[in-house]
Design a protein around this motif. Structure first.
Motif, PDB file in Angstrom:
ATOM      1  N   VAL A   1       4.342  10.710   1.393  1.00 33.83           N
ATOM      2  CA  VAL A   1       3.773  10.775   2.736  1.00 33.83           C
ATOM      3  C   VAL A   1       4.277   9.643   3.630  1.00 33.83           C
ATOM      4  O   VAL A   1       4.426   9.816   4.839  1.00 33.83           O
ATOM      5  CB  VAL A   1       2.231  10.805   2.688  1.00 33.83           C
ATOM      6  N   TYR A   2       4.616   8.500   3.043  1.00 34.14           N
ATOM      7  CA  TYR A   2       5.048   7.358   3.848  1.00 34.14           C
ATOM      8  C   TYR A   2       6.446   7.543   4.437  1.00 34.14           C
ATOM      9  O   TYR A   2       6.766   6.954   5.462  1.00 34.14           O
ATOM     10  CB  TYR A   2       4.951   6.056   3.057  1.00 34.14           C
ATOM     11  N   TYR A   3       7.267   8.376   3.824  1.00 37.78           N
ATOM     12  CA  TYR A   3       8.596   8.624   4.382  1.00 37.78           C
ATOM     13  C   TYR A   3       8.483   9.235   5.781  1.00 37.78           C
ATOM     14  O   TYR A   3       9.255   8.903   6.670  1.00 37.78           O
ATOM     15  CB  TYR A   3       9.415   9.542   3.484  1.00 37.78           C
ATOM     16  N   TYR A   4       7.517  10.106   5.981  1.00 36.49           N
ATOM     17  CA  TYR A   4       7.316  10.707   7.298  1.00 36.49           C
ATOM     18  C   TYR A   4       6.892   9.649   8.321  1.00 36.49           C
ATOM     19  O   TYR A   4       7.295   9.698   9.480  1.00 36.49           O
ATOM     20  CB  TYR A   4       6.291  11.846   7.222  1.00 36.49           C
TER      21      TYR A   4
ATOM     22  N   MET B   1       0.810  -1.228   0.000  1.00 32.35           N
ATOM     23  CA  MET B   1       0.000   0.000   0.000  1.00 32.35           C
ATOM     24  C   MET B   1       0.843   1.278   0.000  1.00 32.35           C
ATOM     25  O   MET B   1       0.326   2.356  -0.268  1.00 32.35           O
ATOM     26  CB  MET B   1      -0.957   0.021   1.192  1.00 32.35           C
ATOM     27  N   ASP B   2       2.153   1.186   0.279  1.00 35.47           N
ATOM     28  CA  ASP B   2       3.020   2.363   0.257  1.00 35.47           C
ATOM     29  C   ASP B   2       3.249   2.869  -1.164  1.00 35.47           C
ATOM     30  O   ASP B   2       3.542   4.055  -1.362  1.00 35.47           O
ATOM     31  CB  ASP B   2       4.377   2.058   0.892  1.00 35.47           C
ATOM     32  N   ASN B   3       3.160   1.973  -2.165  1.00 43.17           N
ATOM     33  CA  ASN B   3       3.372   2.376  -3.555  1.00 43.17           C
ATOM     34  C   ASN B   3       2.196   3.204  -4.046  1.00 43.17           C
ATOM     35  O   ASN B   3       1.038   2.945  -3.708  1.00 43.17           O
ATOM     36  CB  ASN B   3       3.528   1.148  -4.461  1.00 43.17           C
ATOM     37  N   ASP B   4       2.513   4.198  -4.856  1.00 43.78           N
ATOM     38  CA  ASP B   4       1.453   5.027  -5.430  1.00 43.78           C
ATOM     39  C   ASP B   4       1.249   4.676  -6.906  1.00 43.78           C
ATOM     40  O   ASP B   4       1.807   3.689  -7.403  1.00 43.78           O
ATOM     41  CB  ASP B   4       1.752   6.521  -5.226  1.00 43.78           C
ATOM     42  N   ALA B   5       0.467   5.457  -7.604  1.00 46.24           N
ATOM     43  CA  ALA B   5       0.149   5.182  -9.005  1.00 46.24           C
ATOM     44  C   ALA B   5       1.376   5.214  -9.910  1.00 46.24           C
ATOM     45  O   ALA B   5       1.360   4.656 -11.001  1.00 46.24           O
ATOM     46  CB  ALA B   5      -0.879   6.196  -9.503  1.00 46.24           C
ATOM     47  N   TYR B   6       2.449   5.861  -9.445  1.00 45.25           N
ATOM     48  CA  TYR B   6       3.686   5.935 -10.232  1.00 45.25           C
ATOM     49  C   TYR B   6       4.622   4.765  -9.975  1.00 45.25           C
ATOM     50  O   TYR B   6       5.708   4.698 -10.530  1.00 45.25           O
ATOM     51  CB  TYR B   6       4.405   7.258  -9.957  1.00 45.25           C
ATOM     52  N   GLY B   7       4.220   3.846  -9.076  1.00 49.77           N
ATOM     53  CA  GLY B   7       4.985   2.644  -8.824  1.00 49.77           C
ATOM     54  C   GLY B   7       6.125   2.796  -7.839  1.00 49.77           C
ATOM     55  O   GLY B   7       7.017   1.956  -7.797  1.00 49.77           O
ATOM     56  N   HIS B   8       6.113   3.874  -7.058  1.00 51.20           N
ATOM     57  CA  HIS B   8       7.128   4.031  -6.016  1.00 51.20           C
ATOM     58  C   HIS B   8       6.455   4.458  -4.715  1.00 51.20           C
ATOM     59  O   HIS B   8       5.288   4.818  -4.706  1.00 51.20           O
ATOM     60  CB  HIS B   8       8.222   5.029  -6.429  1.00 51.20           C
TER      61      HIS B   8
ATOM     62  N   THR C   1      13.924  15.397   1.878  1.00 52.47           N
ATOM     63  CA  THR C   1      14.464  15.584   0.533  1.00 52.47           C
ATOM     64  C   THR C   1      14.615  14.205  -0.094  1.00 52.47           C
ATOM     65  O   THR C   1      15.116  13.278   0.546  1.00 52.47           O
ATOM     66  CB  THR C   1      15.830  16.291   0.590  1.00 52.47           C
ATOM     67  N   TYR C   2      14.202  14.082  -1.348  1.00 49.74           N
ATOM     68  CA  TYR C   2      14.203  12.793  -2.042  1.00 49.74           C
ATOM     69  C   TYR C   2      15.295  12.794  -3.115  1.00 49.74           C
ATOM     70  O   TYR C   2      15.424  13.754  -3.867  1.00 49.74           O
ATOM     71  CB  TYR C   2      12.829  12.550  -2.688  1.00 49.74           C
ATOM     72  N   PHE C   3      16.049  11.707  -3.168  1.00 51.47           N
ATOM     73  CA  PHE C   3      17.123  11.591  -4.147  1.00 51.47           C
ATOM     74  C   PHE C   3      16.855  10.505  -5.179  1.00 51.47           C
ATOM     75  O   PHE C   3      17.274  10.625  -6.324  1.00 51.47           O
ATOM     76  CB  PHE C   3      18.448  11.306  -3.438  1.00 51.47           C
ATOM     77  N   GLU C   4      16.216   9.421  -4.768  1.00 48.12           N
ATOM     78  CA  GLU C   4      15.870   8.347  -5.697  1.00 48.12           C
ATOM     79  C   GLU C   4      14.652   7.616  -5.158  1.00 48.12           C
ATOM     80  O   GLU C   4      14.383   7.626  -3.963  1.00 48.12           O
ATOM     81  CB  GLU C   4      17.030   7.385  -5.904  1.00 48.12           C
ATOM     82  N   SER C   5      13.921   6.995  -6.054  1.00 54.83           N
ATOM     83  CA  SER C   5      12.707   6.279  -5.664  1.00 54.83           C
ATOM     84  C   SER C   5      13.034   4.952  -4.994  1.00 54.83           C
ATOM     85  O   SER C   5      14.022   4.296  -5.335  1.00 54.83           O
ATOM     86  CB  SER C   5      11.833   6.007  -6.888  1.00 54.83           C
ATOM     87  N   VAL C   6      12.182   4.574  -4.064  1.00 56.53           N
ATOM     88  CA  VAL C   6      12.158   3.224  -3.515  1.00 56.53           C
ATOM     89  C   VAL C   6      10.740   2.716  -3.715  1.00 56.53           C
ATOM     90  O   VAL C   6       9.814   3.500  -3.920  1.00 56.53           O
ATOM     91  CB  VAL C   6      12.566   3.174  -2.024  1.00 56.53           C
ATOM     92  N   ALA C   7      10.584   1.396  -3.667  1.00 54.23           N
ATOM     93  CA  ALA C   7       9.263   0.815  -3.909  1.00 54.23           C
ATOM     94  C   ALA C   7       9.146  -0.516  -3.183  1.00 54.23           C
ATOM     95  O   ALA C   7      10.148  -1.164  -2.894  1.00 54.23           O
ATOM     96  CB  ALA C   7       9.038   0.598  -5.406  1.00 54.23           C
TER      97      ALA C   7
END
Length: 149
Positions: A40-43, A29-36, A77-83
């Motif tokens: 909001v879940y990082y917080y 459920m952490d993944n969004d429509a963009y696949g990462h 701050t985001y540097f790369e996607s995780v999924a």
């Protein structure tokens, strides 16, 4: 130009910047429509990593303690996607330890990655549970947090 210029992006931190590591489980459920993982879940990862450590150390009794820590500021701050299903780790360090507040720095790392995929901070202010007014943080909390500085 309207308003202020964008601030410079912070330097991407490495594992050496953090004193403690905790596992972070991603969920479908952490993944969004963009696949990462959605931002909001990082917080939630930040909050879970820090409060999980406080609980394990016997420094947090969220049901009964007369003094509690409230989050008053946060950023990421985001540097790369995780999924999902990436296995992650949250690196934690204390950047500032005040009389009634603490600023945590947190990095989100893929397991074995040297650089943070995302990094941020949050500030706990210790308050009296009943009045919600700032109070001096308990000595045992200060001592444990000092070890993460």
């Amino acid at each position: 130009m309207v308003g202020r210029p964008m601030p410079e992006k912070p330097k991407r931190l490495t594992r050496a910047a953090f004193r403690l590591y905790r596992p972070v489980a991603t969920r479908w459920m952490d993944n969004d429509a963009y696949g990462h993982v959605n931002n909001v879940y990082y917080y939630s990862y930040f909050d879970t990593a820090v409060n999980g450590w406080l609980l394990e150390q016997g420094l947090l009794d969220f049901r009964n303690s007369p003094v509690i820590g409230l989050v008053v500021e946060t950023g990421c701050t985001y540097f790369e996607s995780v999924a999902f299903p990436d296995a992650l780790e949250a690196g934690i360090s204390v950047a500032h330890l005040g009389r009634s507040s603490v600023r945590y720095e947190i990095g989100i790392f893929r397991q074995s990655a040297e650089q943070a995929a995302a990094q941020g901070h949050f500030v706990h202010v210790y308050v009296d549970r009943a009045t919600q007014r700032p109070v001096e943080m308990p000595a045992e909390v200060r001592a444990a947090l000092g070890a993460l500085s």
